[in-house]
Design a protein around this motif. Structure first.
Motif, PDB file in Angstrom:
ATOM      1  N   ASP A 182      57.137  -5.454  50.074  1.00  0.00           N
ATOM      2  CA  ASP A 182      57.008  -6.443  50.479  1.00  0.00           C
ATOM      3  C   ASP A 182      56.760  -7.956  51.565  1.00  0.00           C
ATOM      4  OD1 ASP A 182      54.641  -5.443  48.481  1.00  0.00           O
ATOM      5  OD2 ASP A 182      55.625  -7.067  46.835  1.00  0.00           O
ATOM      6  N   PRO A 183      56.169  -8.634  52.433  1.00  0.00           N
ATOM      7  CA  PRO A 183      56.121  -9.596  52.738  1.00  0.00           C
ATOM      8  C   PRO A 183      57.172 -10.773  52.130  1.00  0.00           C
ATOM      9  CG  PRO A 183      54.023  -9.829  52.470  1.00  0.00           C
ATOM     10  CD  PRO A 183      54.086  -8.554  51.438  1.00  0.00           C
ATOM     11  N   GLU A 210      62.279  -1.863  59.117  1.00  0.00           N
ATOM     12  CA  GLU A 210      61.688  -1.359  58.579  1.00  0.00           C
ATOM     13  C   GLU A 210      60.428  -2.269  60.054  1.00  0.00           C
ATOM     14  OE1 GLU A 210      59.294  -0.003  55.978  1.00  0.00           O
ATOM     15  OE2 GLU A 210      58.223  -2.079  55.694  1.00  0.00           O
ATOM     16  N   ILE A 211      59.706  -2.091  60.607  1.00  0.00           N
ATOM     17  CA  ILE A 211      58.455  -3.261  61.155  1.00  0.00           C
ATOM     18  C   ILE A 211      58.207  -4.475  60.507  1.00  0.00           C
ATOM     19  CG2 ILE A 211      57.724  -2.181  63.244  1.00  0.00           C
ATOM     20  CD1 ILE A 211      55.102  -2.178  61.561  1.00  0.00           C
ATOM     21  N   GLY A 212      58.601  -5.697  60.490  1.00  0.00           N
ATOM     22  CA  GLY A 212      57.417  -6.752  60.063  1.00  0.00           C
ATOM     23  C   GLY A 212      58.879  -8.235  59.534  1.00  0.00           C
ATOM     24  N   GLY A 213      58.741  -8.716  59.762  1.00  0.00           N
ATOM     25  CA  GLY A 213      59.693 -10.454  59.338  1.00  0.00           C
ATOM     26  C   GLY A 213      60.647  -9.886  60.145  1.00  0.00           C
ATOM     27  N   ARG A 245      48.573  -3.660  58.513  1.00  0.00           N
ATOM     28  CA  ARG A 245      49.922  -3.231  57.972  1.00  0.00           C
ATOM     29  C   ARG A 245      50.040  -1.906  57.808  1.00  0.00           C
ATOM     30  NH1 ARG A 245      50.749  -7.951  55.103  1.00  0.00           N
ATOM     31  NH2 ARG A 245      49.183  -9.463  55.621  1.00  0.00           N
ATOM     32  N   MET A 246      51.229  -1.242  58.158  1.00  0.00           N
ATOM     33  CA  MET A 246      51.371  -0.015  57.381  1.00  0.00           C
ATOM     34  C   MET A 246      51.505   0.513  56.549  1.00  0.00           C
ATOM     35  SD  MET A 246      51.099  -0.111  61.222  1.00  0.00           S
ATOM     36  CE  MET A 246      51.690   2.834  61.598  1.00  0.00           C
ATOM     37  N   GLY A 247      50.559   0.372  55.149  1.00  0.00           N
ATOM     38  CA  GLY A 247      51.395   1.104  54.518  1.00  0.00           C
ATOM     39  C   GLY A 247      51.738  -0.052  53.560  1.00  0.00           C
ATOM     40  N   HIS A 248      53.044  -0.436  53.835  1.00  0.00           N
ATOM     41  CA  HIS A 248      53.773  -1.657  53.245  1.00  0.00           C
ATOM     42  C   HIS A 248      52.956  -2.816  52.993  1.00  0.00           C
ATOM     43  CE1 HIS A 248      58.058   0.895  52.654  1.00  0.00           C
ATOM     44  NE2 HIS A 248      56.804   1.288  51.437  1.00  0.00           N
ATOM     45  N   ALA A 249      52.765  -3.847  52.829  1.00  0.00           N
ATOM     46  CA  ALA A 249      52.515  -5.524  52.762  1.00  0.00           C
ATOM     47  C   ALA A 249      53.244  -6.073  53.601  1.00  0.00           C
ATOM     48  CB  ALA A 249      52.227  -5.844  51.888  1.00  0.00           C
ATOM     49  N   GLY A 250      54.707  -5.885  54.041  1.00  0.00           N
ATOM     50  CA  GLY A 250      55.266  -6.616  55.080  1.00  0.00           C
ATOM     51  C   GLY A 250      55.485  -5.735  56.580  1.00  0.00           C
ATOM     52  N   ALA A 251      55.145  -4.578  56.568  1.00  0.00           N
ATOM     53  CA  ALA A 251      54.540  -3.873  57.182  1.00  0.00           C
ATOM     54  C   ALA A 251      54.038  -4.441  58.349  1.00  0.00           C
ATOM     55  CB  ALA A 251      55.833  -2.217  57.382  1.00  0.00           C
TER      56      ALA A 251
ATOM     57  N   ARG B 116      58.498 -16.148  55.407  1.00  0.00           N
ATOM     58  CA  ARG B 116      59.032 -14.965  55.014  1.00  0.00           C
ATOM     59  C   ARG B 116      60.521 -14.926  53.899  1.00  0.00           C
ATOM     60  NH1 ARG B 116      56.297  -9.123  57.392  1.00  0.00           N
ATOM     61  NH2 ARG B 116      58.397  -8.298  55.889  1.00  0.00           N
ATOM     62  N   HIS B 220      46.091  -8.258  48.587  1.00  0.00           N
ATOM     63  CA  HIS B 220      45.783  -7.783  47.434  1.00  0.00           C
ATOM     64  C   HIS B 220      46.470  -9.354  46.580  1.00  0.00           C
ATOM     65  CE1 HIS B 220      49.604  -5.404  48.254  1.00  0.00           C
ATOM     66  NE2 HIS B 220      48.391  -4.700  48.466  1.00  0.00           N
ATOM     67  N   SER B 250      46.799   4.816  52.727  1.00  0.00           N
ATOM     68  CA  SER B 250      46.661   3.503  53.323  1.00  0.00           C
ATOM     69  C   SER B 250      46.261   5.095  54.952  1.00  0.00           C
ATOM     70  CB  SER B 250      47.792   3.484  53.479  1.00  0.00           C
ATOM     71  OG  SER B 250      48.085   2.441  54.153  1.00  0.00           O
ATOM     72  N   ILE B 252      45.493   4.715  59.242  1.00  0.00           N
ATOM     73  CA  ILE B 252      45.227   3.507  60.263  1.00  0.00           C
ATOM     74  C   ILE B 252      44.901   4.638  61.548  1.00  0.00           C
ATOM     75  CG2 ILE B 252      46.532   2.492  62.295  1.00  0.00           C
ATOM     76  CD1 ILE B 252      48.181   0.373  59.018  1.00  0.00           C
ATOM     77  N   ALA B 265      55.452   4.910  52.724  1.00  0.00           N
ATOM     78  CA  ALA B 265      55.156   3.706  54.027  1.00  0.00           C
ATOM     79  C   ALA B 265      56.291   3.989  55.014  1.00  0.00           C
ATOM     80  CB  ALA B 265      55.020   2.603  54.042  1.00  0.00           C
ATOM     81  N   PHE B 285      48.109   7.195  61.491  1.00  0.00           N
ATOM     82  CA  PHE B 285      49.721   6.954  60.197  1.00  0.00           C
ATOM     83  C   PHE B 285      48.368   6.990  59.145  1.00  0.00           C
ATOM     84  CE2 PHE B 285      50.588   3.501  56.624  1.00  0.00           C
ATOM     85  CZ  PHE B 285      51.616   3.325  56.827  1.00  0.00           C
ATOM     86  N   ASP B 287      49.698   7.498  54.567  1.00  0.00           N
ATOM     87  CA  ASP B 287      50.628   7.742  53.700  1.00  0.00           C
ATOM     88  C   ASP B 287      50.294   7.769  52.624  1.00  0.00           C
ATOM     89  OD1 ASP B 287      51.794   6.677  51.594  1.00  0.00           O
ATOM     90  OD2 ASP B 287      52.269   4.440  52.054  1.00  0.00           O
TER      91      ASP B 287
END
Lengths: 290, 387
Positions: A182-183, A210-213, A245-251, B116, B220, B250, B252, B265, B285, B287
């Protein structure tokens, strides 16, 4: 030795009578975890395959001396059990639930930090310490092997892949932790690295980002300044298009920041061995440990 | 989920923030009538599409009374808008916002995000509005001011005031800006947003007016804002991505020709990277999640088999909760329905692997099982190139 959870950990499961709660509580116990109880409001007095169920975390703590909690509660209500665990004195809270609204997590996390507790997740596979036979999470226990490598990751199955490689290369693990996808999550790479630094059982660390943040960049800064054990790093998501968003909300790459390339650069500059090919992580770590 | 500009402005206006006079128009003729009613020397026509950079892409037109407004509107409505954010396909434009053009004394920036790192709502303000916040952050980081909001105390007047007085010295204007900041924060928290933004917020005489607005809501949290869910414009989202989400997948879309099915993911992202490392190009992508059912796997497989661009399918599963036998049954189900026209390379590992392998072998379908992930990825790339 290990970090966060060990043989002495007394673990309860919040949401133990649900399908996932029951399945994983028993899987944790099978692995060796000291599962002392569970919590489902209204079901005190029942047992889940011999594990006593309590109405509240307070009651569970009072009766069992629990200090670790594993949470399986639907996302819409998951902030409350985290706060309840903190209030009842639980030290390490592992929240598996995916899809909690980030503002809820942010509120809960504030209380966790203020009270000096540890939150792992949400949206995490959890934590496992193979030398201690203690698993608090949903990862398959059998792929792990006791040994000197700490593993920190933002992902589930990607961590299993890496652990499997390590085990097959004869390299065991001290503790493996999923930070969550998550983010906003509880423990960060830096929080865990600090624990690994002081853990005599951990000789080297695999960091899977992974990507993000910017958590990987912060980890890089800490590694450069203070961390004195070898780090092997892998960053997923080089091909990720911005804004998705790559599957994970935070990615998610937003505003051009949080790219894999930035994280790889930061970690390389900090002295970590950054691996391009995921399938080489086990072999590289084996070589480093000699 | 993103709102259109006009929807975001409606939210602001309903809470007392000034927006330009205007209306949403779905037909060129409506635009002509709206422009006349506005009695403004010049009006602006703005394409309603979920993308930044609309102006540079021809989606915004400033027209005067002498211009052929109908023709200018017709050039935007019903067309696809291609910006640097949308990709070559662009986004459909069903409506334009027709608004008065105001004299601008100064352009400001206001934005609200969830930081974050600190896990706190953060409000950003800048006297250099009009340009994108990313550009601003790169070129003039000293011109961005922020306050961080305590989750239980909430935004306090001194914080909003503190930001407002960094944007202006004028007491009345500062008072107006405080109201706008407070409203933007309240919308952010009230609707569980990932972003609320006004860029630019303009000072025009003794008023401040929101010339543009963005409200993005966290998917969410939509369960507690059903009224917002109804504002979703599905035409602005990829159809495959939408239908996949309905199945709990999921998905993309990417530009290549290797269809990928992965569980988790992180592993899915890493699989794409591995394909690229072997000089292949993934088509997507995908998942399937940790606990996918046989049907979900079959649905995932169907999405790839229906995709004309896909020349080879690569399955990478590390079974934990997802069992390999469930995976195999789902894949076989889809292949039997669609016909095995594509090479399928599978690397499966984990729970019930032996049953999964046996199911694949007994199916008589041309599924290549490769135990080594690296080898499997290489083979998938070769298969796609040979096709």
């Amino acid at each position: 030795m290990a970090i966060l959870v060990n043989k002495e950990s007394r673990v309860i499961c919040q949401g133990i009578t649900g399908k996932n709660g029951t399945f994983h509580s028993l899987a944790c116990r099978d692995y060796g975890t000291n599962m002392v109880g569970g919590v489902t409001p209204g079901k005190q007095g029942e047992y889940v395959d011999g594990i006593p169920v309590f109405n509240t975390v307070w009651a569970a703590v009072k009766e069992t001396g629990a200090n670790v909690s594993l949470i399986f509660v639907p996302a819409a209500h998951a902030m409350d059990p985290i706060l309840e665990a903190v209030d009842a004195g639980i030290e390490v809270i592992v929240c598996i639930t995916e899809g909690i609204p980030p503002l809820d997590t942010a509120c809960a996390l504030h209380t966790v930090r203020e009270e000096g507790r540890r939150l792992i997740g949400p949206n995490t596979p959890g934590v496992i310490s193979p030398p201690e036979r203690c698993k608090v999470g949903i990862m398959p226990g059998y792929i792990h092997k006791p040994g000197p490598v700490g593993v920190i990751s933002r992902s589930g199955t990607l961590t299993y892949e890496v652990v499997d490689q390590l085990t097959k290369a004869g390299v065991g693990q001290s503790t493996c932790i999923g930070l969550g996808g998550d983010p906003v999550v509880g423990m960060s790479f830096v929080d865990v690295l600090k624990l690994f630094k002081d853990d005599p059982a951990t000789e080297a660390v695999v960091l899977i980002g992974e990507i993000g943040g910017a958590a990987e960049e912060q980890a890089a800064k800490y590694i450069k300044q203070e961390f004195n054990k070898p780090v092997v790093a892998y960053i997923a998501g080089r091909l990720a298009p911005p804004g998705k968003r790559m599957g994970h909300a935070g990615a998610i790459i937003s505003g051009g920041t949080g790219t894999a390339q930035e994280k790889i650069r930061a970690l390389s500059e900090a002295g970590a061995t950054v691996i391009d090919n995921l399938t080489q992580v086990g072999a590289v770590m084996q070589k480093i440990l000699g | 989920m993103n709102l259109h500009e006009y929807q975001a402005k409606d939210l602001l206006a309903a809470r007392g923030v000034a927006i330009p006079r205007g209306a949403v128009c779905y037909e060129p003729l409506e635009a002509v009538i709206t422009a006349r009613h506005l009695k403004s020397e010049v009006v602006v026509l703005k394409a309603q599409a979920h993308s930044g950079g609309r102006g540079k892409a021809g989606g915004v037109a400033i027209v005067s009374r002498e211009d052929d407004i109908r023709a200018r509107a017709a050039a935007i409505i019903g067309k696809r808008l291609v910006t640097r954010q949308t990709g070559a396909q662009g986004l459909p434009v069903a409506a334009i916002l027709v608004e008065e053009v105001l004299p601008v004394d100064q352009e400001l920036y206001l934005g609200v995000i969830l930081d974050r790192n600190t896990a706190r709502v953060t409000i950003m303000a800048s006297p250099a509005g009009g340009m994108e916040i990313e550009t601003l952050a790169r070129e003039h980081p000293d011109k961005i001011f922020t306050v961080s909001v305590h989750p239980f105390i909430g935004l306090k007047p001194y914080q909003a005031r503190g930001l407002a007085y960094r944007l202006t010295d004028d007491r009345n204007i500062a008072g107006e800006i405080v109201k706008v900041i407070t409203t933007l924060y309240e919308i952010f928290v009230g609707y569980d947003c990932t972003l609320t933004e006004i860029n630019p917020l303009v000072i025009t005489g003794d008023r401040v007016v929101a010339l543009d607005a963005k409200v993005n809501i966290d998917d969410h949290a939509l369960f507690r804002h059903p009224e917002m869910g109804r504002l979703r414009d599905r035409t602005q989202e990829d159809l495959l991505e939408l239908s996949a989400r309905k199945e709990g997948l999921s998905y993309i879309k990417l530009d290549g020709n290797i269809g990928c099915i992965v569980n988790g993911a992180g592993l899915a992202m890493a699989t794409l990277d591995l394909i690229a490392l072997h000089h292949g190009a993934p088509a997507n992508f995908l998942d399937v999640g940790g606990g996918a059912s046989e049907q979900a796997i079959a649905d995932a497989m169907s999405i790839l088999l229906e995709d004309k661009r896909v020349k080879a399918v690569f399955i990478n599963i590390f079974g934990g909760i997802l069992r390999c036998d469930v995976l195999a049954r789902g894949v076989i189900k889809a292949l039997n329905r669609y016909g095995a026209r594509l090479p399928v390379i599978a690397r499966i590992e984990g729970t019930n692997i032996d049953i999964g392998k046996q199911l694949f072998e007994d199916s008589g379908l041309p599924i290549q099982m490769i135990p080594s992930l690296d080898e499997a990825a290489k083979l998938a790339v070769e298969a796609a190139q040979a096709a």
